[in-house]
Design a protein around this motif. Structure first.
Motif, mmCIF file in Angstrom:
data_model
loop_
_atom_site.group_PDB
_atom_site.id
_atom_site.type_symbol
_atom_site.label_atom_id
_atom_site.label_comp_id
_atom_site.label_asym_id
_atom_site.label_seq_id
_atom_site.Cartn_x
_atom_site.Cartn_y
_atom_site.Cartn_z
ATOM 1 N N ARG A 46 0.828 -1.216 0.000
ATOM 2 C CA ARG A 46 0.000 0.000 0.000
ATOM 3 C C ARG A 46 0.857 1.258 0.000
ATOM 4 N NH1 ARG A 46 -3.255 2.068 5.086
ATOM 5 N NH2 ARG A 46 -1.131 2.698 5.533
ATOM 6 N N SER A 51 -2.599 -0.985 -5.493
ATOM 7 C CA SER A 51 -4.017 -0.977 -5.153
ATOM 8 C C SER A 51 -4.509 -2.419 -5.101
ATOM 9 C CB SER A 51 -4.804 -0.210 -6.218
ATOM 10 O OG SER A 51 -6.190 -0.425 -6.035
ATOM 11 N N TYR A 100 -5.304 -5.566 2.003
ATOM 12 C CA TYR A 100 -3.994 -5.718 1.363
ATOM 13 C C TYR A 100 -3.358 -7.051 1.746
ATOM 14 C CZ TYR A 100 -3.910 -1.046 -0.568
ATOM 15 O OH TYR A 100 -4.178 0.070 -1.314
#
Length: 163
Positions: A46, A51, A100
């Protein structure tokens, strides 16, 4: 003093983290929260512009791995994850980091990278490894694990009822 390594494996909700933390504290060894390792890779991704919506997460995260150095410190009874010399503290506990971590955990190269990191931590520390798919680590651990504990959710519930 002999270095020891213990793996606690089992399904979600079986109490692996709770038991692991208690054992590590009692033995004075480092508890390696493997979920925190995935969160650390997710945090790095991140911070470097990846993304989780990207369709090519695997292609984009793989080259980043060579720039990631993860260490674990156990200070005042708490695990500290250190990424490239920075103690991340609660930064890896932010809600979006879960997304993530999940995206990164689906990438084979990330899993292989973190398996190597876990083996290194086990070699270098008095390490208690938990709670994720430790079974793979058992086959490749150098030195071999001293103990393996398999947690079973049904048995944990029985123990709780007896209290």
């Amino acid at each position: 003093m002999k270095k020891i390594a213990v793996a606690i494996d089992g399904p979600g909700g079986a109490g692996k983290s709770t038991i692991s933390k208690a054992v590590a504290k009692r033995l004075g060894i480092i508890y390696v929260d493997t979920g925190a390792l995935y969160r650390t890779v997710g945090y790095y991704a991140r911070e470097h512009g990846l993304s989780v919506e990207e369709s090519k997460v695997s292609e984009l995260i793989t080259p980043m791995l060579e720039h990631i150095n993860i260490e674990i410190a156990y200070v005042d009874g708490a695990q500290h994850v250190i990424l490239n010399g920075e103690d991340l503290g609660d930064k890896i506990r932010q809600p979006d980091i879960s997304m993530y971590a999940s995206a990164c955990s689906s990438v084979g190269n990330v899993r292989a990278f973190l398996l190597e990191a876990q083996k290194k931590l086990a070699r270098e520390n008095f390490a208690e490894l938990a709670p994720t798919k430790i079974s793979v680590l058992l086959e490749y651990s150098h030195p071999p694990l001293d103990r393996r504990v398999k947690m079973v959710e049904k048995e944990m519930k029985k123990l709780e009822k007896k209290k």
